[in-house]
Design an enzyme around this catalytic site. Structure first.
Site, PDB file in Angstrom:
ATOM      1  N   TYR A 139       0.847  -1.323  -0.122  1.00  0.00           N
ATOM      2  CA  TYR A 139       0.039  -0.045   0.027  1.00  0.00           C
ATOM      3  C   TYR A 139       0.806   1.122  -0.003  1.00  0.00           C
ATOM      4  O   TYR A 139       0.259   2.142  -0.458  1.00  0.00           O
ATOM      5  CB  TYR A 139      -0.991   0.028   1.129  1.00  0.00           C
ATOM      6  N   ASP A 221      -2.459 -18.596   0.495  1.00  0.00           N
ATOM      7  CA  ASP A 221      -3.596 -19.249  -0.163  1.00  0.00           C
ATOM      8  C   ASP A 221      -4.387 -20.248   0.500  1.00  0.00           C
ATOM      9  O   ASP A 221      -5.448 -20.449   0.488  1.00  0.00           O
ATOM     10  CB  ASP A 221      -2.952 -19.778  -1.516  1.00  0.00           C
TER      11      ASP A 221
HETATM   12  C1  IPM Z   1     -10.288  -1.415   4.153  1.00  0.00           C
HETATM   13  C2  IPM Z   1     -10.465  -0.939   2.802  1.00  0.00           C
HETATM   14  C3  IPM Z   1      -9.526   0.107   2.650  1.00  0.00           C
HETATM   15  C4  IPM Z   1      -7.957  -0.590   2.608  1.00  0.00           C
HETATM   16  C5  IPM Z   1      -9.805   0.833   1.319  1.00  0.00           C
HETATM   17  C6  IPM Z   1     -11.189   1.699   1.290  1.00  0.00           C
HETATM   18  C7  IPM Z   1      -8.666   1.849   0.785  1.00  0.00           C
HETATM   19  O1  IPM Z   1     -10.784  -1.859   2.003  1.00  0.00           O
HETATM   20  O2  IPM Z   1     -10.257  -0.828   5.378  1.00  0.00           O
HETATM   21  O3  IPM Z   1     -10.373  -2.884   4.191  1.00  0.00           O
HETATM   22  O4  IPM Z   1      -8.082  -1.138   1.467  1.00  0.00           O
HETATM   23  O5  IPM Z   1      -7.491  -0.916   3.558  1.00  0.00           O
END
Ligand code: IPM
Ligand code: MG
Length: 364
Positions: A139, A221
Site C-alpha cells: 500500500y 492461499d
Molecule cells: C479496508 C478498505 C480500504 C483498504 C480501502 C477503502 C482503501 O478496503 O479498510 O479494508 O484497502 O485498506
C-alpha cells in the site's frame, strides 16, 4: 474524552449518527463526558474543499484521543487520480496517525448463523481476530506508478517490510493472543516472496518472548481456503496490509454480513489510558443503498464499543453496548442484510434506537 467524527460518504452519514447516539447514551448511563469534533473527509471533503483529507480534518484527528469514521468513496469520485481519491483520506489518516495495527474481530452472533452463506456447523462458535499491518507493505511501498517502458506501459507497486515494522505488529498479535486462546497464525507467502521470508523469520524470533503462545505459519492461499473449510481453528491471524485486507473481507462473510464487523486501528499512545485509535466498520460506503435508511449500523456501533475498550479503558461500557446489540438481535430485529423470514425487519434508525433503548435499561 476527545473524539474526532468523520461520517464520510454514502451510508457513513446514516450509520455514524446512530453510533454517536449510542455513545451519548453511554455518557448518560455511566456518567461520562464525550467531546465530539466533526470533520469532512473523503468525497464529502473533495466536494467542499477539493481534497480528500483537508488540513483541518487531519489536525482534528491528530488532536483527538480517538477517531470515529463512517466510510469513504463512491462512483462519483472514481475517475479521479489516485492521489486525490476519497480512499487517500483513509490511507493518509492511518499513515499520519501512525496506526500500524488494525484489529478486526470476527465473531458470530449465534442467532445469525442462518444468515451466513456457509453451513451453520462450519461457523458455529467462530471467534477469531485478524491483526492486519496497516501502514506498510504494498500500500505504501515505492517505487510505484505507471510508466512508459520499451514502447508499452508498465505498472509497478512494491511490497516492502522492514524488521521494526514486523516486530511491532508481531508483538501486537502475541500480546492480544495472550488475552484470548493463546494461538497465533502468521500468514505469508514465504514459498515465493523474499519479503515474506523476512516476515516469517522476524515473527519466529519475536515469538521467543511469548513461549505461552502457540505460533504457526500459513501460506496465504491455504489460509483463504482454511477460513471457509474450518474457521474455528483460528484465534489470532497476523498478516500484511494487503493479505489482511483480502482475508478480513473473506472472514467477515463467515458471520453472515460484513455489516456486523467493527475494527480498531491502533498506534501511538493517547493522553488517556489506552492506545490512540481510529474506529470504523470494516465495510465501505455502499452507495447502492445510501440514503435509504436500510444500512446496518451495528458494525459502527460495535466499533464504538472497541473505542471505549481500547482507547478509554472502559470495559464495562463496551460490554454494555455489546449486550444491547445481542439483546436486540435475540428479540428478532434485523436490518435487511441479515434479515430472514420470521424476523422483524427494521431500518438503520430504528435499529439504532432499539440498541439505545436496551442500553438505557442497563445500570451504570
Ligand atoms: C479496508 C478498505 C480500504 C483498504 C480501502 C477503502 C482503501 O478496503 O479498510 O479494508 O484497502 O485498506
Ligand atoms: Mg478492505
Amino acid at each position: 474524552m476527545k473524539i474526532a467524527v468523520f461520517p464520510g460518504d454514502g451510508i457513513g452519514e446514516e450509520i455514524v449518527p446512530q453510533a454517536i447516539a449510542v455513545l451519548e447514551g453511554i455518557g448518560k448511563v455511566f456518567n461520562h463526558q464525550f467531546d465530539f469534533q466533526y470533520g469532512f473527509i473523503g468525497g464529502a471533503a473533495i466536494d467542499r474543499f477539493g481534497e480528500p483529507l483537508p488540513k483541518e480534518s487531519l489536525a482534528t484527528a491528530l488532536l483527538a484521543d480517538a477517531v470515529l469514521l463512517g466510510a469513504v468513496g463512491g462512483p462519483k469520485w472514481e475517475g479521479l487520480d489516485y492521489s486525490v481519491r476519497p480512499e487517500r483520506a483513509l490511507l493518509g489518516l492511518r499513515e499520519q496517525m501512525g496506526l500500524y495495527a488494525n484489529l478486526r474481530p470476527v465473531m458470530l452472533f449465534p442467532m445469525l448463523a442462518g444468515a451466513s452463506t456457509l453451513k451453520s456447523e462450519v461457523i458455529e462458535g467462530i471467534n477469531l481476530l485478524v491483526v492486519r499491518e496497516l501502514t506498510g507493505g504494498i500500500y505504501f511501498g515505492s517505487p510505484r506508478g505507471v510508466e512508459k517502458y520499451e514502447g508499452h506501459e508498465r505498472g509497478v507497486n512494491t511490497e516492502v517490510y522492514t524488521t521494526p515494522e514486523i516486530v511491532r505488529i508481531a508483538k501486537v498479535a502475541f500480546e492480544t493472543a495472550r488475552k484470548r486462546r493463546k494461538k497465533v497464525t502468521s500468514v505469508d507467502k514465504a514459498n515465493v516472496l523474499e519479503v515474506s521470508e523476512l516476515w516469517r523469520k522476524v515473527v519466529t524470533e519475536i515469538h521467543k518472548d511469548y513461549p505461552d503462545v502457540a505460533l504457526s505459519h500459513m501460506y496465504v492461499d491455504n489460509c483463504a481456503m482454511q477460513l471457509i473449510r474450518n474457521p474455528r481453528q483460528f484465534d489470532v491471524l497476523v498478516t500484511t496490509n494487503l493479505f489482511g485486507d483480502i482475508l478480513s473481507d473473506e472472514a467477515a462473510m463467515l458471520t453472515g454480513s460484513i455489516g456486523m464487523l467493527p475494527s480498531a486501528s491502533l498506534g501511538g499512545e493517547s493522553r488517556k489510558t489506552g492506545l490512540k485509535g481510529m474506529y470504523e466498520p470494516i465495510h465501505g460506503s455502499a452507495p447502492d443503498i445510501a440514503g435509504k435508511d436500510v444500512a446496518n449500523p451495528i458494525a459502527t456501533i460495535l466499533s464504538v464499543a472497541m473505542m471505549l475498550q481500547y482507547t478509554f479503558g472502559l470495559d464495562r461500557e463496551a460490554i454494555a453496548i455489546e449486550s444491547a446489540v445481542f439483546e436486540v438481535l435475540k428479540e428478532g430485529y434485523r436490518t435487511e442484510d441479515i434479515y430472514s423470514l420470521d424476523n422483524k425487519k427494521v431500518g438503520t434508525k430504528e435499529m439504532g434506537r432499539l440498541i439505545l433503548e436496551r442500553l438505557k435499561g442497563h445500570r451504570g
